[in-house]
Design an enzyme around this catalytic site. Structure first.
Site, PDB file in Angstrom:
ATOM      1  N   PRO A   2       5.135 -53.744  61.401  1.00  0.00           N
ATOM      2  CA  PRO A   2       5.597 -55.269  61.670  1.00  0.00           C
ATOM      3  C   PRO A   2       6.157 -56.790  59.818  1.00  0.00           C
ATOM      4  O   PRO A   2       5.498 -56.182  59.253  1.00  0.00           O
ATOM      5  CB  PRO A   2       4.860 -55.937  61.982  1.00  0.00           C
ATOM      6  CG  PRO A   2       3.588 -55.375  62.831  1.00  0.00           C
ATOM      7  CD  PRO A   2       3.944 -54.099  61.195  1.00  0.00           C
ATOM      8  N   LYS A  59       5.758 -62.536  56.698  1.00  0.00           N
ATOM      9  CA  LYS A  59       5.039 -61.516  57.386  1.00  0.00           C
ATOM     10  C   LYS A  59       4.430 -62.651  58.096  1.00  0.00           C
ATOM     11  O   LYS A  59       3.986 -62.094  59.146  1.00  0.00           O
ATOM     12  CB  LYS A  59       4.419 -60.691  56.886  1.00  0.00           C
ATOM     13  CG  LYS A  59       5.277 -59.667  56.052  1.00  0.00           C
ATOM     14  CD  LYS A  59       4.721 -58.144  55.357  1.00  0.00           C
ATOM     15  CE  LYS A  59       5.183 -57.028  54.786  1.00  0.00           C
ATOM     16  NZ  LYS A  59       4.917 -56.592  54.122  1.00  0.00           N
ATOM     17  N   HIS A 116      -8.347 -54.834  73.091  1.00  0.00           N
ATOM     18  CA  HIS A 116      -8.355 -54.445  71.392  1.00  0.00           C
ATOM     19  C   HIS A 116      -6.989 -55.998  71.865  1.00  0.00           C
ATOM     20  O   HIS A 116      -6.656 -56.526  70.351  1.00  0.00           O
ATOM     21  CB  HIS A 116      -7.463 -54.335  70.840  1.00  0.00           C
ATOM     22  CG  HIS A 116      -7.756 -52.140  71.281  1.00  0.00           C
ATOM     23  ND1 HIS A 116      -8.620 -51.888  70.361  1.00  0.00           N
ATOM     24  CD2 HIS A 116      -7.327 -50.877  71.703  1.00  0.00           C
ATOM     25  CE1 HIS A 116      -9.597 -50.781  70.623  1.00  0.00           C
ATOM     26  NE2 HIS A 116      -7.846 -50.774  71.259  1.00  0.00           N
ATOM     27  N   ARG A 135      -5.401 -52.249  65.588  1.00  0.00           N
ATOM     28  CA  ARG A 135      -6.846 -51.628  64.224  1.00  0.00           C
ATOM     29  C   ARG A 135      -7.545 -52.983  63.163  1.00  0.00           C
ATOM     30  O   ARG A 135      -8.060 -52.791  62.079  1.00  0.00           O
ATOM     31  CB  ARG A 135      -5.526 -50.896  63.421  1.00  0.00           C
ATOM     32  CG  ARG A 135      -5.195 -49.433  63.669  1.00  0.00           C
ATOM     33  CD  ARG A 135      -3.954 -48.705  63.286  1.00  0.00           C
ATOM     34  NE  ARG A 135      -4.423 -48.697  61.582  1.00  0.00           N
ATOM     35  CZ  ARG A 135      -3.742 -47.620  60.873  1.00  0.00           C
ATOM     36  NH1 ARG A 135      -2.401 -47.438  61.855  1.00  0.00           N
ATOM     37  NH2 ARG A 135      -4.113 -47.310  59.834  1.00  0.00           N
ATOM     38  N   ARG A 282       1.685 -45.265  48.987  1.00  0.00           N
ATOM     39  CA  ARG A 282       2.533 -45.474  49.804  1.00  0.00           C
ATOM     40  C   ARG A 282       3.786 -44.376  50.470  1.00  0.00           C
ATOM     41  O   ARG A 282       3.008 -43.815  49.154  1.00  0.00           O
ATOM     42  CB  ARG A 282       3.214 -47.146  50.358  1.00  0.00           C
ATOM     43  CG  ARG A 282       2.732 -47.619  50.033  1.00  0.00           C
ATOM     44  CD  ARG A 282       1.584 -48.218  50.992  1.00  0.00           C
ATOM     45  NE  ARG A 282       0.927 -49.965  51.468  1.00  0.00           N
ATOM     46  CZ  ARG A 282       0.287 -49.729  50.068  1.00  0.00           C
ATOM     47  NH1 ARG A 282      -0.691 -49.137  49.151  1.00  0.00           N
ATOM     48  NH2 ARG A 282      -0.325 -51.592  50.642  1.00  0.00           N
TER      49      ARG A 282
END
Length: 292
Positions: A2, A59, A116, A135, A282
């Site tokens: 996301p 975000k 979760h 996660r 990354r």
DNA sequence: CATTTCACCTGGTGGC
DNA sequence: TGCCACCAGGTGAAAT
């Protein structure tokens, strides 16, 4: 993953489904790192409040919450109607960060609860709002605006920033341009996909030093970034791995990627194989021919 | 202080 | 078929 377009898609979907509704009961998991504000405090603050609006900042997904109202179904329904028609100045905020794998789902309370699941909000309309995050990189935060500052995001908004401000931000750091794009305290909302895609569109190599880019290059980057983000928002975001919006629908932007996760495949512009390196920790994808 | 690296997590993938 | 090492990357803490 996301990033801004995916978060925008989720926020719009959730807004359509729950704004005007009222939170009647709250359940949280006992996974401590999910909660930036202690879950008991969040539950106390959320219960009884009306959801005035849901929107995206960077975000983050921000729920603007009205005052908590009295009990009784009739009062609740009237409250919902009243808040739908009038703009109410928010008294509190519930701030959701999806992390890597977080999802916000609006479902029937009877639908099977996925593993979760970390938050379940029962709404007066009978719907249930769920936060699911395998996660646990996501975060839930509560702010009482009588006491806390309103949330405005860590950095500037990529979609609306102007040329001068953009250049000033990126001329202020010696980081690589890739790292600077990912730094949420500069621009809030850009992640790995849109950093790589916008650098490709602007023809700039990811390892260039941010402060060494010319004004013209930075403006190419700003325009490219805004175009990429706007197109991705129109397509409902990118669905890599298992991202879905509030409907459980997948986005379509992943079919528009020029470089992201196209290592070794021919560049769509010049056929040169796309290269993958690690920058700022990354996976970073670029075309060695088109980007300089 | 500015910048870089790493730990946090689980599910999916690919090698053997 | 099963097992396991490894990778994905947003963020904040720790290291440099």
């Amino acid at each position: 993953m996301p990033e801004l377009p995916e978060v925008e898609t989720v926020a719009r979907g959730v807004h359509e489904r729950v704004s005007g509704d009222r939170i009647v009961q709250v359940w949280f998991s006992s996974q401590p790192q999910t909660f930036k504000t202690p879950p008991i405090q969040q539950a106390d603050g959320l219960k009884g409040r009306t959801i005035v609006a849901v929107h995206r900042t960077g975000k983050h997904i921000v729920f603007e919450l009205g005052p908590s109202s009295g009990n009784g179904l009739r009062a609740e329904v009237q409250e919902v109607r009243r808040r739908r028609s009038n703009a109410v100045s928010p008294e509190a905020q519930w701030i959701v960060h999806l992390g890597m794998t977080g999802r916000l789902l609006v479902t029937s309370p009877n639908s099977p609860v996925p593993s979760h699941t970390h938050a379940r909000l029962d709404l007066a309309s009978g719907k249930e709002l769920r936060f699911v995050d395998p996660r646990r990189f996501g975060r839930l935060e509560y702010r009482d605006l009588q006491r806390d500052r309103a949330f405005h995001g860590p950095g500037a908004e990529p979609l609306t920033i102007g040329a001068q401000e953009f250049a000033a931000l990126f001329h202020s750091t010696r980081m690589t341009i890739k790292a600077a794009l990912l730094d949420q305290s500069l621009l809030a909302g850009v992640g790995n996909i849109y950093a790589d895609e916008s650098l490709f569109q602007a023809g700039i190599r990811p390892r260039r030093r941010s402060n060494r880019l010319t004004f013209a290059e930075l403006d190419r980057l700003r325009v490219a970034l805004q175009k990429v983000l706007e197109k991705a928002v129109r397509l409902g975001g990118s669905s890599v791995s298992n991202y879905v919006d509030a409907d459980g629908e997948r986005g379509l932007f992943q079919f528009q990627h020029y470089v992201y996760q196209r290592t070794g495949e021919p560049c769509r512009r010049c056929q040169t194989p796309i290269r993958r390196v690690v920058v700022a920790g990354r996976g970073t994808h670029y075309c060695p021919q088109c980007q300089n």
